[in-house]
Design a protein around this motif. Sequence first.
Motif, PDB file in Angstrom:
ATOM      1  N   LEU A  97      12.106   1.436   2.023  1.00 32.53           N
ATOM      2  CA  LEU A  97      10.990   0.630   1.665  1.00 32.53           C
ATOM      3  C   LEU A  97      10.065   0.366   2.884  1.00 32.53           C
ATOM      4  CD1 LEU A  97       9.034  -0.644  -0.479  1.00 32.53           C
ATOM      5  CD2 LEU A  97      10.461  -2.649  -0.406  1.00 32.53           C
ATOM      6  N   ILE A  98       8.931   0.787   2.801  1.00 27.72           N
ATOM      7  CA  ILE A  98       7.829   0.709   4.343  1.00 27.72           C
ATOM      8  C   ILE A  98       7.045  -0.498   3.879  1.00 27.72           C
ATOM      9  CG2 ILE A  98       6.152   1.306   5.874  1.00 27.72           C
ATOM     10  CD1 ILE A  98       7.007   4.396   5.163  1.00 27.72           C
ATOM     11  N   LEU A  99       7.112  -1.520   4.732  1.00 28.27           N
ATOM     12  CA  LEU A  99       6.240  -2.560   4.690  1.00 28.27           C
ATOM     13  C   LEU A  99       5.096  -2.679   5.635  1.00 28.27           C
ATOM     14  CD1 LEU A  99       8.415  -5.724   4.306  1.00 28.27           C
ATOM     15  CD2 LEU A  99       7.253  -4.629   2.565  1.00 28.27           C
ATOM     16  N   SER A 100       3.799  -2.740   5.294  1.00 25.75           N
ATOM     17  CA  SER A 100       2.777  -2.690   6.361  1.00 25.75           C
ATOM     18  C   SER A 100       1.556  -3.584   5.964  1.00 25.75           C
ATOM     19  CB  SER A 100       2.519  -1.013   6.658  1.00 25.75           C
ATOM     20  OG  SER A 100       1.462  -0.923   7.581  1.00 25.75           O
ATOM     21  N   ALA A 101       0.825  -3.794   6.903  1.00 20.92           N
ATOM     22  CA  ALA A 101      -0.606  -4.611   6.782  1.00 20.92           C
ATOM     23  C   ALA A 101      -1.375  -3.272   6.504  1.00 20.92           C
ATOM     24  CB  ALA A 101      -1.019  -5.392   7.669  1.00 20.92           C
ATOM     25  N   LEU A 102      -1.089  -2.031   6.931  1.00 17.84           N
ATOM     26  CA  LEU A 102      -2.150  -0.916   6.675  1.00 17.84           C
ATOM     27  C   LEU A 102      -2.061  -0.353   5.188  1.00 17.84           C
ATOM     28  CD1 LEU A 102      -1.133   0.978  10.165  1.00 17.84           C
ATOM     29  CD2 LEU A 102      -2.949  -0.757   9.575  1.00 17.84           C
ATOM     30  N   GLY A 103      -3.074  -0.736   4.609  1.00 20.72           N
ATOM     31  CA  GLY A 103      -2.885  -0.302   3.076  1.00 20.72           C
ATOM     32  C   GLY A 103      -3.770   0.883   2.562  1.00 20.72           C
ATOM     33  N   ASP A 104      -4.685   1.449   3.551  1.00 23.37           N
ATOM     34  CA  ASP A 104      -5.280   2.515   3.321  1.00 23.37           C
ATOM     35  C   ASP A 104      -4.604   3.587   2.478  1.00 23.37           C
ATOM     36  OD1 ASP A 104      -7.659   1.129   3.880  1.00 23.37           O
ATOM     37  OD2 ASP A 104      -7.946   2.290   5.864  1.00 23.37           O
ATOM     38  N   VAL A 105      -5.188   4.546   1.694  1.00 27.70           N
ATOM     39  CA  VAL A 105      -4.497   5.670   1.200  1.00 27.70           C
ATOM     40  C   VAL A 105      -3.888   6.381   2.128  1.00 27.70           C
ATOM     41  CG1 VAL A 105      -4.639   7.714  -0.243  1.00 27.70           C
ATOM     42  CG2 VAL A 105      -6.153   5.748  -0.932  1.00 27.70           C
ATOM     43  N   ASP A 106      -4.447   6.834   3.022  1.00 26.72           N
ATOM     44  CA  ASP A 106      -3.985   7.794   4.131  1.00 26.72           C
ATOM     45  C   ASP A 106      -2.887   7.051   4.915  1.00 26.72           C
ATOM     46  OD1 ASP A 106      -6.062   9.589   3.769  1.00 26.72           O
ATOM     47  OD2 ASP A 106      -7.293   9.064   5.496  1.00 26.72           O
ATOM     48  N   ASP A 107      -2.930   5.899   5.029  1.00 23.49           N
ATOM     49  CA  ASP A 107      -1.752   5.102   5.817  1.00 23.49           C
ATOM     50  C   ASP A 107      -0.406   5.230   4.745  1.00 23.49           C
ATOM     51  OD1 ASP A 107      -3.018   4.274   7.922  1.00 23.49           O
ATOM     52  OD2 ASP A 107      -3.994   2.404   6.922  1.00 23.49           O
ATOM     53  N   ARG A 108      -0.713   5.173   3.586  1.00 23.51           N
ATOM     54  CA  ARG A 108       0.455   5.111   2.457  1.00 23.51           C
ATOM     55  C   ARG A 108       0.924   6.462   2.317  1.00 23.51           C
ATOM     56  NH1 ARG A 108      -3.171   1.844  -0.846  1.00 23.51           N
ATOM     57  NH2 ARG A 108      -3.457   3.456  -2.126  1.00 23.51           N
ATOM     58  N   VAL A 109      -0.111   7.459   2.342  1.00 23.87           N
ATOM     59  CA  VAL A 109       0.575   8.787   2.238  1.00 23.87           C
ATOM     60  C   VAL A 109       1.281   9.156   3.558  1.00 23.87           C
ATOM     61  CG1 VAL A 109      -0.361  11.294   2.374  1.00 23.87           C
ATOM     62  CG2 VAL A 109      -1.296   9.706   0.746  1.00 23.87           C
ATOM     63  N   ASP A 110       0.991   8.763   4.672  1.00 23.82           N
ATOM     64  CA  ASP A 110       1.524   9.062   5.780  1.00 23.82           C
ATOM     65  C   ASP A 110       2.837   8.695   5.851  1.00 23.82           C
ATOM     66  OD1 ASP A 110      -0.748  10.518   7.041  1.00 23.82           O
ATOM     67  OD2 ASP A 110      -1.321   8.486   8.208  1.00 23.82           O
TER      68      ASP A 110
END
Length: 246
Positions: A97-110
Amino acid sequence: MTKSGNYSEVSWIKMKEREVLLRILVVEDDETVRSYILKGLSEHGHTTEQTDSGRDGLFMATTEEFDAIVLDRMLPAPDGMTILKTLRASGIQTPVLILSALGDVDDRVDGLKAGGDDYLVKPFQFSELMARLEVIAKRHNPRQSADTILKVADLELDLLKHKVTKNGQAIEVQPREFRLLEYIMRNRGKLVTRTMLLEQVWDYHFDPETNVIDVHISRIRSKIDDKGKASFIKTVRGSGYIFREN
């Protein structure tokens, strides 16, 4: 590298084979976030390994077995994405499970394309993190499959029919009472805190001083308990409740 796992004696009282506790690696360099996650996992009875170092996290993930990994994306070198790609290239399929402050669609897809099983954006509620961990763990381990009937002594909860019976006799309960009873029965023998109930049963935070839990617990007790016998639901003053067999 440090180890955490608050296994109190009560966490193991009459544990059933149907209940599988998770061993989870938490790799997160934010001390506040890491402590928040570890506290919640411990309250649910799970055991954890933790580190704030990407290098140590990669070492632990490749040399030990875990049911799931909580991985911060923005770690000091190596970062979470590098760790994830290295694990998958090495043939290690531990759910991540990845945790991140980066929440754009492209970030999630990556993150998902790199081999992540799920992606959770900060800030988050622990109840959502726990639910996502349980899902990815079940997906990779059939031992995690959920029961459809919960039974303790002569009390039975049918999750498919949404029905409660005692000694074979139907008991009328309200939807919220059913959810509350289900959650406590699933965690029988373990201390269930008020915070856990508010997050898991009501889905959001109430004022911690609210008596909504006490009211519902009282109603449930009046329906499932036998006169003259100890209640199925024991109150642990200042902490929460424990569901036990009479």
